[in-house]
Design a protein around this motif. Structure first.
Motif, mmCIF file in Angstrom:
data_model
loop_
_atom_site.group_PDB
_atom_site.id
_atom_site.type_symbol
_atom_site.label_atom_id
_atom_site.label_comp_id
_atom_site.label_asym_id
_atom_site.label_seq_id
_atom_site.Cartn_x
_atom_site.Cartn_y
_atom_site.Cartn_z
ATOM 1 N N GLY A 6 0.798 -1.222 0.000
ATOM 2 C CA GLY A 6 0.000 0.000 0.000
ATOM 3 C C GLY A 6 0.833 1.275 0.000
ATOM 4 O O GLY A 6 0.287 2.376 0.021
ATOM 5 N N GLY A 7 2.143 1.152 -0.021
ATOM 6 C CA GLY A 7 3.010 2.322 -0.047
ATOM 7 C C GLY A 7 3.245 2.944 1.314
ATOM 8 O O GLY A 7 3.796 4.041 1.417
ATOM 9 N N HIS A 8 2.863 2.272 2.375
ATOM 10 C CA HIS A 8 3.067 2.769 3.740
ATOM 11 C C HIS A 8 4.386 2.205 4.261
ATOM 12 O O HIS A 8 4.423 1.343 5.142
ATOM 13 N N PHE A 9 5.477 2.710 3.686
ATOM 14 C CA PHE A 9 6.788 2.123 3.927
ATOM 15 C C PHE A 9 7.274 2.308 5.358
ATOM 16 O O PHE A 9 7.958 1.437 5.894
ATOM 17 N N ASP A 10 6.911 3.430 5.997
ATOM 18 C CA ASP A 10 7.317 3.632 7.388
ATOM 19 C C ASP A 10 6.655 2.590 8.290
ATOM 20 O O ASP A 10 7.302 2.003 9.153
ATOM 21 N N ALA A 11 5.374 2.328 8.068
ATOM 22 C CA ALA A 11 4.667 1.321 8.864
ATOM 23 C C ALA A 11 5.199 -0.082 8.560
ATOM 24 O O ALA A 11 5.365 -0.905 9.476
ATOM 25 N N ALA A 12 5.476 -0.360 7.294
ATOM 26 C CA ALA A 12 6.008 -1.675 6.915
ATOM 27 C C ALA A 12 7.367 -1.907 7.560
ATOM 28 O O ALA A 12 7.650 -3.009 8.051
ATOM 29 N N LEU A 13 8.207 -0.877 7.579
ATOM 30 C CA LEU A 13 9.530 -0.990 8.197
ATOM 31 C C LEU A 13 9.393 -1.352 9.671
ATOM 32 O O LEU A 13 10.048 -2.273 10.162
ATOM 33 N N LYS A 14 8.511 -0.654 10.377
ATOM 34 C CA LYS A 14 8.315 -0.931 11.805
ATOM 35 C C LYS A 14 7.757 -2.337 12.009
ATOM 36 O O LYS A 14 8.246 -3.085 12.862
ATOM 37 N N THR A 15 6.761 -2.705 11.236
ATOM 38 C CA THR A 15 6.151 -4.034 11.386
ATOM 39 C C THR A 15 7.168 -5.144 11.145
ATOM 40 O O THR A 15 7.256 -6.103 11.915
ATOM 41 N N MET A 16 7.941 -5.010 10.064
ATOM 42 C CA MET A 16 8.912 -6.055 9.742
ATOM 43 C C MET A 16 10.030 -6.125 10.782
ATOM 44 O O MET A 16 10.458 -7.212 11.178
ATOM 45 N N ASN A 17 10.499 -4.963 11.236
ATOM 46 C CA ASN A 17 11.534 -4.967 12.278
ATOM 47 C C ASN A 17 11.007 -5.568 13.580
ATOM 48 O O ASN A 17 11.723 -6.288 14.273
ATOM 49 N N ASP A 18 9.742 -5.281 13.912
ATOM 50 C CA ASP A 18 9.128 -5.880 15.101
ATOM 51 C C ASP A 18 9.057 -7.400 14.957
ATOM 52 O O ASP A 18 9.352 -8.138 15.891
ATOM 53 N N PHE A 19 8.662 -7.859 13.773
ATOM 54 C CA PHE A 19 8.582 -9.300 13.514
ATOM 55 C C PHE A 19 9.945 -9.958 13.673
ATOM 56 O O PHE A 19 10.087 -10.978 14.346
ATOM 57 N N VAL A 20 10.968 -9.344 13.057
ATOM 58 C CA VAL A 20 12.333 -9.893 13.129
ATOM 59 C C VAL A 20 12.806 -9.967 14.578
ATOM 60 O O VAL A 20 13.431 -10.948 14.989
ATOM 61 N N GLY A 21 12.498 -8.932 15.355
ATOM 62 C CA GLY A 21 12.920 -8.915 16.756
ATOM 63 C C GLY A 21 12.163 -9.893 17.636
ATOM 64 O O GLY A 21 12.714 -10.432 18.599
ATOM 65 N N THR A 22 10.909 -10.153 17.298
ATOM 66 C CA THR A 22 10.075 -11.015 18.121
ATOM 67 C C THR A 22 10.229 -12.490 17.778
ATOM 68 O O THR A 22 10.289 -13.341 18.662
ATOM 69 N N TYR A 23 10.299 -12.801 16.493
ATOM 70 C CA TYR A 23 10.292 -14.200 16.034
ATOM 71 C C TYR A 23 11.671 -14.601 15.500
ATOM 72 O O TYR A 23 11.870 -14.761 14.306
ATOM 73 N N LYS A 24 12.597 -14.780 16.401
ATOM 74 C CA LYS A 24 13.995 -15.024 16.039
ATOM 75 C C LYS A 24 14.227 -16.354 15.316
ATOM 76 O O LYS A 24 15.232 -16.515 14.650
ATOM 77 N N HIS A 25 13.312 -17.314 15.421
ATOM 78 C CA HIS A 25 13.510 -18.619 14.794
ATOM 79 C C HIS A 25 12.457 -18.921 13.737
ATOM 80 O O HIS A 25 12.364 -20.054 13.271
ATOM 81 N N ASP A 26 11.686 -17.927 13.344
ATOM 82 C CA ASP A 26 10.636 -18.137 12.356
ATOM 83 C C ASP A 26 11.236 -18.292 10.960
ATOM 84 O O ASP A 26 12.208 -17.618 10.613
#
Length: 128
Positions: A6-26
């Motif tokens: 949707g072009g909401h790159f700031d929100a996507a960046l935060k969401t993906m970084n949160d995912f990476v930080g939370t799900y270390k073995h996914d």
């Protein structure tokens, strides 16, 4: 991924970084890292965010990046391959002058072997 599409790159960046930080073995962690890198680039260059990054890891064109800066420099890339790397600082090098004409080399020793990284990228396509 909906935020990115949707072009909401700031929100996507935060969401993906949160995912990476939370799900270390996914299993999707590496993909999330690539999307975060692409989103960070697309914040500055929105055209770079037209497509989600692929899961490809390399290709056929070698690109060597040398760092003649006194600081580490984070390099972000997106396109057919998305990733990042950080060449180490050049010990003994100084910062470039603000004058473009004076920017020949930041290092006083032209024979120096600068910290460098070679990456392999697939050939791009025009107009993409």
């Amino acid at each position: 991924m909906d935020e990115y599409k949707g072009g909401h790159f700031d929100a996507a960046l935060k969401t993906m970084n949160d995912f990476v930080g939370t799900y270390k073995h996914d299993n999707n962690r590496a993909r999330a890292k690539k999307i975060a890198i692409a989103a960070e680039i697309a914040q500055v260059l929105p055209a770079a965010g037209r497509h989600l990054p692929s899961t490809a890891s390399g290709g056929g064109i070698s690109v060597k990046v040398s760092n003649d800066s006194p600081d580490e420099v984070e390099i972000l890339c997106t396109g057919p391959v998305t990733g990042s790397f950080t060449p180490k600082a050049c010990g003994g090098c100084t910062a470039y002058a603000n004058d473009l004409a004076a920017q020949v080399s930041a290092c006083k020793d032209s024979s120096r072997n600068y910290p460098q990284k070679t990456i392999s990228l697939p050939a791009g396509t025009r107009g993409r």
